[in-house]
Design an enzyme around this catalytic site. Structure first.
Site, PDB file in Angstrom:
ATOM      1  N   HIS A 238      -0.219   0.835   9.725  1.00 51.75           N
ATOM      2  CA  HIS A 238      -1.357   1.169   9.106  1.00 51.75           C
ATOM      3  C   HIS A 238      -2.449   1.704  10.279  1.00 51.75           C
ATOM      4  O   HIS A 238      -3.608   1.629  10.094  1.00 51.75           O
ATOM      5  CB  HIS A 238      -2.094  -0.091   8.401  1.00 51.75           C
ATOM      6  CG  HIS A 238      -1.164  -0.647   7.292  1.00 51.75           C
ATOM      7  ND1 HIS A 238      -0.392  -1.606   7.607  1.00 51.75           N
ATOM      8  CD2 HIS A 238      -0.850  -0.095   6.197  1.00 51.75           C
ATOM      9  CE1 HIS A 238       0.167  -1.945   6.698  1.00 51.75           C
ATOM     10  NE2 HIS A 238       0.056  -1.079   5.636  1.00 51.75           N
TER      11      HIS A 238
ATOM     12  N   ASP B  89      -1.287  -8.370   0.741  1.00 57.00           N
ATOM     13  CA  ASP B  89      -0.177  -8.543  -0.038  1.00 57.00           C
ATOM     14  C   ASP B  89       0.444  -9.954  -0.281  1.00 57.00           C
ATOM     15  O   ASP B  89       0.809  -9.985  -1.216  1.00 57.00           O
ATOM     16  CB  ASP B  89       1.101  -7.866   0.891  1.00 57.00           C
ATOM     17  CG  ASP B  89       0.760  -6.266   0.954  1.00 57.00           C
ATOM     18  OD1 ASP B  89      -0.152  -5.926   0.806  1.00 57.00           O
ATOM     19  OD2 ASP B  89       2.012  -5.549   1.203  1.00 57.00           O
TER      20      ASP B  89
ATOM     21  N   LYS C  84       5.866  -7.581   2.616  1.00 60.52           N
ATOM     22  CA  LYS C  84       5.478  -7.309   4.148  1.00 60.52           C
ATOM     23  C   LYS C  84       4.423  -8.344   4.476  1.00 60.52           C
ATOM     24  O   LYS C  84       3.396  -8.293   3.534  1.00 60.52           O
ATOM     25  CB  LYS C  84       5.211  -5.890   4.373  1.00 60.52           C
ATOM     26  CG  LYS C  84       6.376  -4.952   3.735  1.00 60.52           C
ATOM     27  CD  LYS C  84       6.207  -3.282   4.478  1.00 60.52           C
ATOM     28  CE  LYS C  84       5.081  -2.619   4.205  1.00 60.52           C
ATOM     29  NZ  LYS C  84       4.726  -2.491   2.733  1.00 60.52           N
TER      30      LYS C  84
ATOM     31  N   GLY D 254       0.818  -1.214   0.001  1.00 60.92           N
ATOM     32  CA  GLY D 254       0.069  -0.004  -0.054  1.00 60.92           C
ATOM     33  C   GLY D 254       1.007   1.302   0.058  1.00 60.92           C
ATOM     34  O   GLY D 254       1.929   1.143   0.434  1.00 60.92           O
ATOM     35  N   SER D 255       0.278   2.248  -0.491  1.00 57.56           N
ATOM     36  CA  SER D 255       0.966   3.631  -0.489  1.00 57.56           C
ATOM     37  C   SER D 255       0.797   4.424   0.697  1.00 57.56           C
ATOM     38  O   SER D 255       0.073   3.823   1.760  1.00 57.56           O
ATOM     39  CB  SER D 255       0.519   4.338  -1.507  1.00 57.56           C
ATOM     40  OG  SER D 255       0.909   4.225  -2.779  1.00 57.56           O
ATOM     41  N   GLY D 256       1.548   5.402   1.071  1.00 58.57           N
ATOM     42  CA  GLY D 256       1.339   6.125   2.589  1.00 58.57           C
ATOM     43  C   GLY D 256       2.478   5.717   3.199  1.00 58.57           C
ATOM     44  O   GLY D 256       2.526   6.162   4.426  1.00 58.57           O
ATOM     45  N   HIS D 257       3.611   4.926   2.805  1.00 60.44           N
ATOM     46  CA  HIS D 257       4.725   4.723   3.575  1.00 60.44           C
ATOM     47  C   HIS D 257       6.122   5.279   3.075  1.00 60.44           C
ATOM     48  O   HIS D 257       7.284   4.783   3.348  1.00 60.44           O
ATOM     49  CB  HIS D 257       5.045   3.214   3.836  1.00 60.44           C
ATOM     50  CG  HIS D 257       3.732   2.341   4.277  1.00 60.44           C
ATOM     51  ND1 HIS D 257       3.219   2.610   5.361  1.00 60.44           N
ATOM     52  CD2 HIS D 257       3.066   1.386   3.601  1.00 60.44           C
ATOM     53  CE1 HIS D 257       2.184   1.887   5.431  1.00 60.44           C
ATOM     54  NE2 HIS D 257       2.020   1.020   4.410  1.00 60.44           N
TER      55      HIS D 257
END
Lengths: 329, 329
Positions: free
Chosen positions: A217, A108, A103, A52-55
């Site tokens: 998250h 995922d 991860k 996921g994005s945001g990291h």
């Protein structure tokens, strides 16, 4: 929600364009995908990671010689789809196979493994390493077992350097398993993060409250308590790590202090200083150190401490080897 | 105040220890000072910068071959004293002189110039370059004229590379003046920052309010308005820069998007993407790009856009030259 964005549903697309445009000699976007790849892929086993994005800077900021060859960007805090991962595999394979670094989140795992199957039907050799370094909790919101967090970046670094040095796909899978077994992380959060399309923080802590073990998250941690000092936070986390490692005196280790996105370097360095002192007092040999934002949780305030046991002297060489990425420093 | 610190009055001391310990092969603290210096000073004109703390990674993160030889760390948002700057000058001089790079704040100017006088009494040659890139306002809280902000990092980079290439002190002073005249910055803030020893934010904006032109110590900007899109913010700032530069088509420029500390990379890349498009639409040649936290304001949410006119082709080479610092990436 106070963010510098346009339409929330376009954040990832526009961010990818920003990442690629600001690193135009190194990175390109695979057309019609959310895959960011190295422009000139070296002739070696290729490494692909993502999630996921945001990291950010994970994972695109670690694409380059000596680390990853591609990063797959899902929507914010959402696994990329299997077809996106499949496109990444096809885009980077040089005939020597592709290693997926995943991860440990259920979505995922499912999507990366499905992509692996699709690629193997094309006769592309694919291996995988699953990172589950977060020892705070077992079986979290999106996870069976332990979550994968900031220690993933050390896996990128060691395996990326080994791949560049000529390791085979099988060798990388074995090395990856050894490395992952020797990396452990615990985090602490001061505030929650807001996914743009949601518009509200994933969790809320009181003004005088912190939570140990929160995931990247916003998954629940293992204890909330009153805000305390950096030294107390470092002590709590180091003890947790010590219990898990059961280390002996004079062992060689590396430390990564990772900011969650909203925590300034000032606080990260104060916390690093306390953690370093605690580990040095236990007579560990601290041979490798990193401080900064590597695996963030959008604008969350908080940080994590990762310790890697340097079980093999080559690992330190791999950690210290030069890279050409945008964000490994 | 929710911060990962110990006693507020010890933040800078502990942070300096953290910075040096996490870069122990590159950096050392000059004993009994708040000066961070390169361990192995090259044989060249030495560059010293610094100022109040709270702007990390500026300035210590830019100490290393090809940038600075020392950084002087004042208390948070407070100029370092003249004796601290004097210690830095003495610690780095290799007999070819020392160049001071000073952000244009009255306290910094006074204390760096006093240190220059002390060093000149020791027969150390000292020159200075004053950076005043923030075109948002004139005569701010702590400043006569324009403030020095994120563009200072580009001055470190160009002059650091020129010094390494053998430029004399006089040549560096002249080059510095030319470079500073061609760098302009405008910022926007979403939230204020809290100095640890104060315990309250320096200013407060409503939940739906932003402010253009805020300084890196929370100095007032030039306009508050309702939260708007990244594109609108980029448009406002690019127009302000265009009016100041009065640039022509096909000019070569570089862009630096600088996060203020609490703004995640996700937002910085979205804003960069919008700014890049606006500048490209004006037919500028964008030859150099950087995105990240370079000159922060503790945990402030916001960012700034810096444009440098690449008036001389050598400047691009200097910007792109390799360095060994902790935080120039």
């Amino acid at each position: 929600m106070k963010k510098i964005i346009n339409q929330p549903e376009n954040v990832v697309d526009e961010m990818i364009n920003g990442i690629v445009r600001s690193n135009s000699q190194l990175l390109e976007r695979v057309p019609n995908t959310n895959v960011i790849k190295q422009i000139n892929i070296p002739n070696q086993v290729a490494l692909v990671s993502g999630g996921g994005s945001g990291h950010e800077p994970a994972h695109a900021g670690f694409v380059g010689d000596g680390m990853l060859q591609a990063a797959v960007c899902g929507e914010v805090f959402t696994s990329p789809t299997s077809d996106q991962v499949y496109e990444a595999i096809k885009a980077v394979d040089q005939g020597q196979g592709v290693l997926l670094i995943i991860k440990n989140y259920s979505g995922d795992i499912m999507n990366f493994e499905m992509a692996q199957e699709l690629a193997e039907m094309d006769d592309i050799k694919v291996g995988k390493v699953i990172v589950d370094d977060d020892i705070a909790v077992e079986d979290s919101t999106f996870t069976q077992g332990k979550r994968g967090v900031a220690g993933t970046v050390l896996v990128h670094k060691i395996l990326g350097s080994a791949a560049r040095a000529g390791a085979s796909l099988d060798e990388l899978v074995e090395l990856g398993q050894q490395v992952v077994a020797n990396i452990k992380t615990v985090g602490v959060a001061l505030t929650g993060a807001t996914v743009p399309e949601v518009g509200q923080p994933g969790f809320v802590l009181a003004d005088d409250e912190i939570e140990f073990g929160v995931g990247i998250h916003g998954e629940p941690g293992y204890r909330k308590e009153k805000l305390t000092t950096s030294k107390e936070m470092a002590s709590e986390i180091v003890e947790k790590l010590e219990a898990a490692f059961n280390w002996e005196e004079n062992e060689a280790v590396g430390i990564l202090v990772n900011g969650m996105g909203g925590t300034p370097l000032m606080e990260q360095f104060v916390f690093f200083n306390d953690s370093y002192q605690l580990l040095a007092d236990k007579n560990l040999h601290i041979d490798f150190t990193k401080v900064g934002n590597f695996m963030t949780s959008i604008e969350m305030q908080g940080l994590s401490l990762t310790v890697i046991r340097l079980a093999d002297a080559n690992w330190l060489e791999h950690l210290e080897a030069d890279v050409t990425t945008a964000n490994w420093i």
